[in-house]
Design a protein around this motif. Structure first.
Motif, short mmCIF file in Angstrom:
data_model
loop_
_atom_site.label_atom_id
_atom_site.label_comp_id
_atom_site.label_asym_id
_atom_site.label_seq_id
_atom_site.Cartn_x
_atom_site.Cartn_y
_atom_site.Cartn_z
N ASN A 176 35.34 33.62 36.60
CA ASN A 176 36.61 33.09 37.10
C ASN A 176 37.63 33.14 35.96
O ASN A 176 37.50 32.41 34.97
CB ASN A 176 36.43 31.67 37.62
CG ASN A 176 37.67 31.11 38.27
OD1 ASN A 176 38.76 31.16 37.71
ND2 ASN A 176 37.52 30.57 39.46
N LEU A 177 38.63 34.00 36.08
CA LEU A 177 39.54 34.24 34.97
C LEU A 177 40.29 32.98 34.55
O LEU A 177 40.35 32.64 33.37
CB LEU A 177 40.54 35.34 35.33
CG LEU A 177 39.95 36.73 35.64
CD1 LEU A 177 41.07 37.73 35.84
CD2 LEU A 177 39.01 37.18 34.55
N GLU A 178 40.88 32.29 35.52
CA GLU A 178 41.69 31.12 35.19
C GLU A 178 40.83 29.98 34.69
O GLU A 178 41.19 29.27 33.75
CB GLU A 178 42.51 30.71 36.42
CG GLU A 178 43.58 31.75 36.76
CD GLU A 178 44.37 31.40 38.00
OE1 GLU A 178 45.61 31.31 37.90
OE2 GLU A 178 43.75 31.21 39.06
N LEU A 179 39.66 29.80 35.30
CA LEU A 179 38.77 28.71 34.91
C LEU A 179 38.24 28.93 33.50
O LEU A 179 38.11 27.98 32.71
CB LEU A 179 37.62 28.59 35.90
CG LEU A 179 36.71 27.36 35.77
CD1 LEU A 179 37.50 26.08 36.01
CD2 LEU A 179 35.54 27.44 36.74
N GLU A 180 37.93 30.17 33.15
CA GLU A 180 37.36 30.48 31.85
C GLU A 180 38.42 30.84 30.80
O GLU A 180 38.09 31.10 29.65
CB GLU A 180 36.37 31.63 31.98
CG GLU A 180 35.19 31.35 32.90
CD GLU A 180 34.28 30.25 32.39
OE1 GLU A 180 34.23 30.06 31.15
OE2 GLU A 180 33.64 29.57 33.21
N GLY A 181 39.69 30.85 31.21
CA GLY A 181 40.76 31.09 30.24
C GLY A 181 40.99 32.54 29.88
O GLY A 181 41.55 32.84 28.82
N TYR A 182 40.61 33.49 30.76
CA TYR A 182 40.85 34.90 30.50
C TYR A 182 42.16 35.34 31.16
O TYR A 182 42.51 34.87 32.23
CB TYR A 182 39.70 35.76 31.04
CG TYR A 182 38.41 35.60 30.28
CD1 TYR A 182 38.26 36.15 29.01
CD2 TYR A 182 37.35 34.88 30.81
CE1 TYR A 182 37.09 35.99 28.29
CE2 TYR A 182 36.17 34.72 30.11
CZ TYR A 182 36.04 35.27 28.84
OH TYR A 182 34.88 35.12 28.14
N ASP A 183 42.83 36.28 30.52
CA ASP A 183 44.07 36.83 31.07
C ASP A 183 43.81 38.02 31.97
O ASP A 183 44.53 38.24 32.95
CB ASP A 183 45.01 37.26 29.93
CG ASP A 183 45.37 36.11 29.02
OD1 ASP A 183 45.90 35.10 29.54
OD2 ASP A 183 45.13 36.21 27.80
N VAL A 184 42.79 38.79 31.64
CA VAL A 184 42.54 40.04 32.35
C VAL A 184 41.07 40.40 32.24
O VAL A 184 40.38 39.98 31.31
CB VAL A 184 43.44 41.16 31.76
CG1 VAL A 184 43.04 41.48 30.34
CG2 VAL A 184 43.42 42.41 32.61
N ALA A 185 40.58 41.17 33.22
CA ALA A 185 39.19 41.62 33.21
C ALA A 185 39.12 43.10 33.54
O ALA A 185 40.00 43.64 34.23
CB ALA A 185 38.36 40.83 34.22
N LEU A 186 38.10 43.77 33.03
CA LEU A 186 37.78 45.13 33.46
C LEU A 186 36.45 45.06 34.20
O LEU A 186 35.43 44.68 33.60
CB LEU A 186 37.71 46.08 32.28
CG LEU A 186 39.10 46.52 31.80
CD1 LEU A 186 39.49 45.74 30.56
CD2 LEU A 186 39.17 48.00 31.54
N ARG A 187 36.48 45.38 35.49
CA ARG A 187 35.31 45.18 36.35
C ARG A 187 34.92 46.47 37.05
O ARG A 187 35.73 47.38 37.23
CB ARG A 187 35.62 44.12 37.41
CG ARG A 187 35.80 42.72 36.87
CD ARG A 187 36.08 41.75 37.99
NE ARG A 187 36.20 40.37 37.50
CZ ARG A 187 36.52 39.34 38.26
NH1 ARG A 187 36.80 39.53 39.54
NH2 ARG A 187 36.59 38.13 37.75
N VAL A 188 33.66 46.47 37.47
CA VAL A 188 33.16 47.54 38.32
C VAL A 188 33.06 46.99 39.74
O VAL A 188 32.54 45.90 39.96
CB VAL A 188 31.76 48.01 37.87
CG1 VAL A 188 31.26 49.14 38.75
CG2 VAL A 188 31.80 48.44 36.41
N GLY A 189 33.61 47.70 40.72
CA GLY A 189 33.56 47.23 42.10
C GLY A 189 34.43 48.08 43.00
O GLY A 189 34.80 49.20 42.64
N GLU A 190 34.76 47.50 44.13
CA GLU A 190 35.57 48.23 45.12
C GLU A 190 37.04 47.83 45.08
O GLU A 190 37.81 48.24 45.94
CB GLU A 190 34.98 48.02 46.51
CG GLU A 190 33.57 48.58 46.65
CD GLU A 190 33.03 48.47 48.07
OE1 GLU A 190 33.78 48.02 48.96
OE2 GLU A 190 31.86 48.84 48.27
N GLY A 191 37.43 47.01 44.11
CA GLY A 191 38.85 46.67 43.94
C GLY A 191 39.34 45.55 44.81
O GLY A 191 40.55 45.37 44.96
N ILE A 192 38.43 44.75 45.38
CA ILE A 192 38.83 43.65 46.26
C ILE A 192 38.28 42.35 45.69
O ILE A 192 37.07 42.10 45.73
CB ILE A 192 38.32 43.87 47.70
CG1 ILE A 192 38.83 45.20 48.25
CG2 ILE A 192 38.74 42.72 48.60
CD1 ILE A 192 38.24 45.57 49.60
#
Length: 339
Positions: A176-192
């Motif tokens: 969870n970006l906001e909960l963990e304090g991250y601004d951005v992520a690079l992920r593998v998935g279908e974009g949803i």
């Protein structure tokens, strides 16, 4: 507030002394929780609305309802109404309205001294935190992207944006970006992903890669002779079946050796670079290794696992849109013709 407290206490007492108890919590625990809640109700700050306080602060500081309206982007009658509301809420007249000017009353001067000071403190705190926020980027990324592909690009991003602090964390999980304090992520998935913007960075394409040292010892004239010389790593990966089918090769002819079970493609890439066999990897992520002849891609067959891909993911509402846009431009500029 006292009326609210009395009503809540009456409801609590009625429920507690009722002959029918249906709450899963014990009576004593329920009573303790209820009394704590009632105490919170009594201690709640009884403050005027922030709009009224902002209107008063601006008018007191500028000495004019008209100038306050200009600063706050509203009208002079709107400022006047907010201040009248504030005066009713605290039971004091704060301004003396004269023909062409306003003057603070004694109560108004006393309140203005504290309100202006507190608004200045809040403004300084917000400016300080905003400056810290806008000069840093905290990123979480899939391990398969980090060392071989992402880190060199983040270094270029940092050097092209003086004063930017970049912090990178690896994670296989979609945190969870906001909960963990991250601004951005690079992920593998279908974009949803719910409440997140997802910009496609790379397709998820796979092909067998191996250490360049095999070039002198293995026969890559055909798929059959190549796999007799170099074994495929992680044969249980279902994507091998997809690749073999796309290449028109029957994998049943391959010998089934025992092998080391690893948890990421990056680990299999290290095995491949140790001349242990073919790893099914992304030619886009390992394009630098292919270009400098550290790894070789013997076959033209590449499978695309669309709609799965690599995505740059960030919250819809973020103050760092400019930074994230620059990061996206850096990342996509390295793709070239690989997509």
């Amino acid at each position: 507030m006292d009326s609210c407290y009395k009503k809540a206490k009456f409801a609590c007492d009625m429920g507690f002394h009722s002959g029918i108890w249906r709450h899963p919590m014990s009576r004593d625990k329920f009573k303790d929780r209820s009394l704590a809640l009632l105490s919170d109700i009594r201690m709640t700050r009884h403050l005027p609305s922030l709009l009224s306080l902002r209107a008063f602060e601006a008018a007191a500081r500028l000495g004019s309802f008209t100038l306050a309206a200009v600063e706050l982007g509203t009208t002079q009658p709107g400022i006047s109404r907010h201040i009248q509301t504030l005066e009713r809420q605290i039971g004091q007249t704060l301004f003396v309205r004269l023909n062409r000017k306003i003057e603070l009353t004694r109560a108004g001067r006393e309140l203005a001294e504290d309100i202006i000071l507190q608004f200045n403190i809040m403004a300084r705190s917000i400016d300080r935190i905003r400056a810290q926020s806008e000069s840093s980027l905290k990123i979480t990324a899939a391990p398969s992207l980090c060392a071989s592909w992402l880190v060199p690009k983040l270094d270029k991003f940092r050097k092209s944006n003086d004063g930017i602090h970049v912090e990178l964390h690896q994670s296989k999980d979609n945190v969870n970006l906001e909960l963990e304090g991250y601004d951005v992520a690079l992920r593998v998935g279908e974009g949803i992903w719910n409440n997140l913007v997802a910009d496609k960075i790379l397709p998820l394409r796979l092909t067998p890669l191996c250490d360049a040292g095999f070039a002198s010892s293995a026969d890559f004239s055909s798929i059959e002779t190549a796999f007799k010389s170099v074994r495929p790593l992680n044969r249980k990966d279902p994507n091998w079946q997809i690749w073999f089918a796309a290449a028109g090769y029957h994998e049943s002819t391959l010998c089934k050796d025992s092998e080391l079970k690893l948890t990421s493609r990056e680990m299999y890439a290290h095995l491949a670079l140790s001349r242990q066999g073919f790893a099914l990897l992304s030619p886009d992520i390992y394009s630098a290794q292919i270009a400098n002849n550290t790894m070789i891609q013997p076959f033209n067959t590449v499978i695309d696992l669309h709609p799965r891909a690599y995505w740059l993911v960030y919250p819809k509402w973020t103050r760092k849109n400019k930074l994230i846009t620059r990061l996206r431009d850096i990342l996509t500029s390295f793709i070239g013709g690989t997509t």
